[in-house]
Scaffold this motif. Structure first.
Motif, PDB file in Angstrom:
ATOM      1  N   LEU A 199      50.954  58.309  15.199  1.00  0.00           N
ATOM      2  CA  LEU A 199      50.174  57.108  14.890  1.00  0.00           C
ATOM      3  C   LEU A 199      50.654  56.452  13.601  1.00  0.00           C
ATOM      4  CD1 LEU A 199      46.514  58.181  15.779  1.00  0.00           C
ATOM      5  CD2 LEU A 199      47.932  56.494  16.964  1.00  0.00           C
ATOM      6  N   ALA A 200      50.988  57.269  12.614  1.00  0.00           N
ATOM      7  CA  ALA A 200      51.474  56.721  11.342  1.00  0.00           C
ATOM      8  C   ALA A 200      52.748  55.906  11.566  1.00  0.00           C
ATOM      9  CB  ALA A 200      51.718  57.844  10.343  1.00  0.00           C
ATOM     10  N   HIS A 201      53.665  56.425  12.388  1.00  0.00           N
ATOM     11  CA  HIS A 201      54.889  55.688  12.703  1.00  0.00           C
ATOM     12  C   HIS A 201      54.556  54.344  13.345  1.00  0.00           C
ATOM     13  CE1 HIS A 201      58.562  58.177  12.096  1.00  0.00           C
ATOM     14  NE2 HIS A 201      57.696  59.178  12.077  1.00  0.00           N
ATOM     15  N   LYS A 206      57.020  50.933  24.063  1.00  0.00           N
ATOM     16  CA  LYS A 206      58.174  50.249  23.486  1.00  0.00           C
ATOM     17  C   LYS A 206      58.788  51.033  22.334  1.00  0.00           C
ATOM     18  CE  LYS A 206      59.446  45.835  21.333  1.00  0.00           C
ATOM     19  NZ  LYS A 206      58.931  44.508  20.874  1.00  0.00           N
ATOM     20  N   GLN A 207      57.950  51.702  21.550  1.00  0.00           N
ATOM     21  CA  GLN A 207      58.420  52.319  20.310  1.00  0.00           C
ATOM     22  C   GLN A 207      58.787  53.786  20.423  1.00  0.00           C
ATOM     23  OE1 GLN A 207      55.954  51.898  16.851  1.00  0.00           O
ATOM     24  NE2 GLN A 207      55.749  49.684  17.049  1.00  0.00           N
ATOM     25  N   LEU A 208      58.384  54.484  21.467  1.00  0.00           N
ATOM     26  CA  LEU A 208      58.450  55.940  21.456  1.00  0.00           C
ATOM     27  C   LEU A 208      59.857  56.480  21.191  1.00  0.00           C
ATOM     28  CD1 LEU A 208      56.640  58.438  21.727  1.00  0.00           C
ATOM     29  CD2 LEU A 208      57.339  58.570  24.117  1.00  0.00           C
ATOM     30  N   SER A 209      60.857  55.970  21.888  1.00  0.00           N
ATOM     31  CA  SER A 209      62.221  56.457  21.679  1.00  0.00           C
ATOM     32  C   SER A 209      62.694  56.134  20.264  1.00  0.00           C
ATOM     33  CB  SER A 209      63.172  55.836  22.701  1.00  0.00           C
ATOM     34  OG  SER A 209      64.497  56.262  22.482  1.00  0.00           O
ATOM     35  N   PHE A 210      62.401  54.932  19.789  1.00  0.00           N
ATOM     36  CA  PHE A 210      62.764  54.527  18.429  1.00  0.00           C
ATOM     37  C   PHE A 210      62.118  55.445  17.396  1.00  0.00           C
ATOM     38  CE2 PHE A 210      61.221  52.042  14.749  1.00  0.00           C
ATOM     39  CZ  PHE A 210      62.428  51.757  14.138  1.00  0.00           C
ATOM     40  N   ILE A 211      60.830  55.766  17.589  1.00  0.00           N
ATOM     41  CA  ILE A 211      60.119  56.641  16.661  1.00  0.00           C
ATOM     42  C   ILE A 211      60.720  58.047  16.671  1.00  0.00           C
ATOM     43  CG2 ILE A 211      57.924  57.862  16.308  1.00  0.00           C
ATOM     44  CD1 ILE A 211      56.519  55.271  17.229  1.00  0.00           C
ATOM     45  N   ILE A 246      58.087  61.360   6.438  1.00  0.00           N
ATOM     46  CA  ILE A 246      58.755  60.087   6.684  1.00  0.00           C
ATOM     47  C   ILE A 246      59.393  59.638   5.372  1.00  0.00           C
ATOM     48  CG2 ILE A 246      58.488  57.663   7.360  1.00  0.00           C
ATOM     49  CD1 ILE A 246      56.005  58.412   8.932  1.00  0.00           C
ATOM     50  N   VAL A 247      60.600  59.104   5.463  1.00  0.00           N
ATOM     51  CA  VAL A 247      61.212  58.439   4.321  1.00  0.00           C
ATOM     52  C   VAL A 247      61.296  56.952   4.662  1.00  0.00           C
ATOM     53  CG1 VAL A 247      63.273  58.197   2.882  1.00  0.00           C
ATOM     54  CG2 VAL A 247      62.533  60.469   3.637  1.00  0.00           C
TER      55      VAL A 247
END
Length: 276
Positions: A81-83, A33-38, A113-114
């Motif tokens: 993983l942090a994301h 679910k998150q990969l593209s967003f990350i 990351i900000v």
């Protein structure tokens, strides 16, 4: 705070400790679910363009991952993983930087990351260090080493002269992530620009002006887990140095990094089989 299968999570005011005990189906579903967003940011992932869909994002991740060195592979999985953990457990923040560089397939030149705090738009700069057990050291000792390295590297980068390119990269990343979300984008860009505009002047910002997230990702057997007491002690030691405005420590532990790579590799094959 939500409970996820495969994760033991402790969250306190100034630190968190995360043990990933099992790369569960729940975690796999979250990663899908998150990969593209990350990797690309919210605006791109919601654009509907095929280039940002799950299958193509998988391929792009592997294109960047597979030719890299062992250390960079650890770093990429650690940052991924942090994301995921920030997205799942730190709803008080928006991530203002995508995982991928916009134009190049090399390592990000700006900050890892900000984060932008939703309550007051305060900015947090994140430094992530990942690794396996250091020689003749246990999980606590290795995690301390990773956090020490993250702290030193970030202090150096924030305090060195002529570091305006770091802030410019962060501004460009924020524009990319929040392209369709004008109010938030403008707020983040304005804050980052204020940090960078006085670079190399008498009013130049130093590390002591900045809110900082230090993240360690350890790939080591959970038979020797990172302890909460170790993170508490590290936090106190860092705070006593007064090198940052505010400080938060997040320490992650997972047994190996290869399971995630193998999962992503299999996902590409599955996607191609569905299309064929």
């Amino acid at each position: 705070m939500r409970t996820l299968d495969g994760i033991i999570f402790v969250k306190k005011t100034e630190y968190s400790l995360c043990h990933i005990t099992n790369f569960s189906d729940t975690l796999k579903s979250i990663l899908r679910k998150q990969l593209s967003f990350i990797c690309y940011g919210k605006s791109s992932s919601e654009s509907g363009l095929n280039i940002y869909n799950y299958k193509n994002t998988l391929k792009e991740f592997l294109t960047r991952y597979e030719p890299t060195s062992y250390d960079l592979k650890l770093g990429m999985i650690g940052e991924l993983l942090a994301h995921v953990i920030i997205n799942e457990y730190f709803n008080e923040y928006n991530i203002a930087t995508p995982f991928f560089n916009k134009e190049e397939r090399n390592i990000k030149k700006g900050f890892d990351i900000v984060l932008c705090e939703k309550l007051d738009y305060s900015i947090w700069i994140t430094e992530i260090k990942s690794g396996e057990l250091h020689i003749r050291k246990d999980s606590d000792q290795t995690t301390s080493d990773l956090l020490d390295t993250a702290k030193r590297d970030l202090i150096r980068r924030l305090n060195e002269s002529n570091n305006s390119s770091l802030w410019l990269n962060a501004i460009n990343d924020a524009k990319l992530v929040f392209d369709k979300y004008t109010d938030l984008k403008d707020a983040v860009v304005r804050i980052l620009a204020d940090y960078g505009v006085n670079d190399d002047t008498e009013n130049s910002n130093k590390s002591s002006d900045i809110n900082v997230f230090l993240i360690s990702t350890l790939f080591a057997s959970l038979s020797n887990p990172i302890t909460e007491a170790n993170i508490q002690n590290k936090l106190k030691a860092f705070q006593s140095e007064n090198k940052f405005n505010k400080l938060f420590i997040l320490s992650l532990q997972k047994s190996t990094y290869n399971k995630i790579y193998r999962f992503l590799k299999e996902e590409v094959k599955s996607a191609e089989n569905i299309d064929s």
